[in-house]
Design a protein around this motif. Structure first.
Motif, PDB file in Angstrom:
ATOM      1  N   ALA A 197       0.707  -1.478   0.212  1.00  0.00           N
ATOM      2  CA  ALA A 197      -0.066   0.156   0.244  1.00  0.00           C
ATOM      3  C   ALA A 197       1.260   1.238  -0.246  1.00  0.00           C
ATOM      4  N   ALA A 198       1.937   0.897   0.492  1.00  0.00           N
ATOM      5  CA  ALA A 198       2.587   2.497   1.066  1.00  0.00           C
ATOM      6  C   ALA A 198       3.548   2.854  -0.229  1.00  0.00           C
ATOM      7  N   ARG A 199       4.216   1.671  -1.101  1.00  0.00           N
ATOM      8  CA  ARG A 199       4.799   1.697  -2.252  1.00  0.00           C
ATOM      9  C   ARG A 199       3.325   1.980  -4.024  1.00  0.00           C
ATOM     10  N   ALA A 200       1.921   1.861  -3.495  1.00  0.00           N
ATOM     11  CA  ALA A 200       1.290   2.503  -4.436  1.00  0.00           C
ATOM     12  C   ALA A 200       0.948   3.731  -3.996  1.00  0.00           C
ATOM     13  N   LEU A 201       0.648   4.455  -2.993  1.00  0.00           N
ATOM     14  CA  LEU A 201       0.291   5.448  -2.224  1.00  0.00           C
ATOM     15  C   LEU A 201       1.689   6.407  -3.105  1.00  0.00           C
ATOM     16  N   ALA A 202       3.176   5.802  -2.828  1.00  0.00           N
ATOM     17  CA  ALA A 202       3.875   6.903  -3.195  1.00  0.00           C
ATOM     18  C   ALA A 202       3.654   6.852  -4.842  1.00  0.00           C
ATOM     19  N   ARG A 203       3.484   6.298  -5.660  1.00  0.00           N
ATOM     20  CA  ARG A 203       2.735   5.909  -6.954  1.00  0.00           C
ATOM     21  C   ARG A 203       2.174   7.196  -6.902  1.00  0.00           C
ATOM     22  N   ASP A 204       0.548   7.154  -6.783  1.00  0.00           N
ATOM     23  CA  ASP A 204      -0.499   7.510  -6.760  1.00  0.00           C
ATOM     24  C   ASP A 204      -1.104   8.312  -5.807  1.00  0.00           C
ATOM     25  N   TYR A 205       0.095   8.920  -5.227  1.00  0.00           N
ATOM     26  CA  TYR A 205      -0.880   9.956  -3.892  1.00  0.00           C
ATOM     27  C   TYR A 205      -2.383  10.440  -4.269  1.00  0.00           C
ATOM     28  N   ASP A 206      -2.074  11.095  -5.217  1.00  0.00           N
ATOM     29  CA  ASP A 206      -2.816  11.850  -5.654  1.00  0.00           C
ATOM     30  C   ASP A 206      -4.469  11.537  -5.832  1.00  0.00           C
ATOM     31  N   GLN A 207      -3.969   9.849  -5.546  1.00  0.00           N
ATOM     32  CA  GLN A 207      -5.687   9.536  -6.861  1.00  0.00           C
ATOM     33  C   GLN A 207      -6.793   9.490  -5.849  1.00  0.00           C
ATOM     34  N   ASP A 208      -7.831   9.077  -5.801  1.00  0.00           N
ATOM     35  CA  ASP A 208      -9.177   9.082  -4.252  1.00  0.00           C
ATOM     36  C   ASP A 208      -9.382   7.760  -3.790  1.00  0.00           C
ATOM     37  N   LEU A 209      -8.282   6.790  -5.020  1.00  0.00           N
ATOM     38  CA  LEU A 209      -8.781   5.583  -4.327  1.00  0.00           C
ATOM     39  C   LEU A 209      -7.295   4.858  -5.377  1.00  0.00           C
ATOM     40  N   VAL A 210      -6.616   4.092  -4.462  1.00  0.00           N
ATOM     41  CA  VAL A 210      -5.369   3.665  -5.029  1.00  0.00           C
ATOM     42  C   VAL A 210      -5.281   2.661  -5.062  1.00  0.00           C
ATOM     43  N   VAL A 211      -4.739   2.490  -5.992  1.00  0.00           N
ATOM     44  CA  VAL A 211      -5.088   0.598  -6.132  1.00  0.00           C
ATOM     45  C   VAL A 211      -3.442   0.390  -6.021  1.00  0.00           C
ATOM     46  N   ILE A 212      -3.877  -1.013  -5.445  1.00  0.00           N
ATOM     47  CA  ILE A 212      -3.055  -1.665  -4.972  1.00  0.00           C
ATOM     48  C   ILE A 212      -3.116  -3.251  -6.440  1.00  0.00           C
ATOM     49  N   SER A 213      -1.412  -3.222  -7.110  1.00  0.00           N
ATOM     50  CA  SER A 213      -1.785  -4.049  -8.581  1.00  0.00           C
ATOM     51  C   SER A 213      -0.554  -5.113  -8.298  1.00  0.00           C
ATOM     52  N   GLU A 214      -0.365  -6.200  -9.106  1.00  0.00           N
ATOM     53  CA  GLU A 214       0.494  -7.058  -8.827  1.00  0.00           C
ATOM     54  C   GLU A 214       1.790  -6.350  -9.192  1.00  0.00           C
ATOM     55  N   ASN A 215       2.079  -5.417 -10.036  1.00  0.00           N
ATOM     56  CA  ASN A 215       3.120  -4.069 -10.585  1.00  0.00           C
ATOM     57  C   ASN A 215       3.793  -4.248  -8.730  1.00  0.00           C
ATOM     58  N   ASP A 216       3.155  -3.851  -7.825  1.00  0.00           N
ATOM     59  CA  ASP A 216       3.509  -3.753  -6.815  1.00  0.00           C
ATOM     60  C   ASP A 216       4.334  -4.655  -5.775  1.00  0.00           C
ATOM     61  N   LEU A 217       4.018  -5.594  -6.484  1.00  0.00           N
ATOM     62  CA  LEU A 217       4.620  -7.112  -5.719  1.00  0.00           C
ATOM     63  C   LEU A 217       6.286  -7.119  -6.062  1.00  0.00           C
ATOM     64  N   ALA A 218       6.901  -7.053  -6.929  1.00  0.00           N
ATOM     65  CA  ALA A 218       7.860  -6.481  -7.569  1.00  0.00           C
ATOM     66  C   ALA A 218       8.734  -6.284  -6.475  1.00  0.00           C
TER      67      ALA A 218
END
Length: 91
Positions: free
Chosen positions: A70-91
């Motif tokens: 979630a932290a990784r996804a938030l750092a990438r998309d902090y300005d989104q209303d809903l931050v999506v955690i996808s398989e890309n964040d597993l790497a």
């Protein structure tokens, strides 16, 4: 934005079956954010496909592993209303 520390609110977990994701709220630096964890990430963490409403239970078991994602996804998309955690964040 650097990777903040996320604390997930377990009471906020919601299985959005139609979107194939578990949604929840989490706190970082005294701010609250909304997240969506895709079922494919739940499957990768739990080793089984979420079925019959068990996605929330699987997410609860893996919260310590999900918070850094979630932290990784938030750092990438902090300005989104809903931050999506996808398989890309597993790497």
């Amino acid at each position: 934005m650097t990777d903040p520390r996320i604390t997930i609110d377990p009471a906020s977990l919601f299985d959005n079956v139609d979107e194939r994701q578990v949604e929840f709220s989490g706190d970082a630096d005294s701010d609250r954010y909304r997240f969506a964890l895709r079922y494919d990430v739940v499957e990768a963490l739990a080793g089984t496909v979420p079925q019959d409403g068990d996605a929330v239970a699987q997410v609860r078991q893996h919260l310590p592993r999900i918070e850094p994602l979630a932290a990784r996804a938030l750092a990438r998309d902090y300005d989104q209303d809903l931050v999506v955690i996808s398989e890309n964040d597993l790497a």
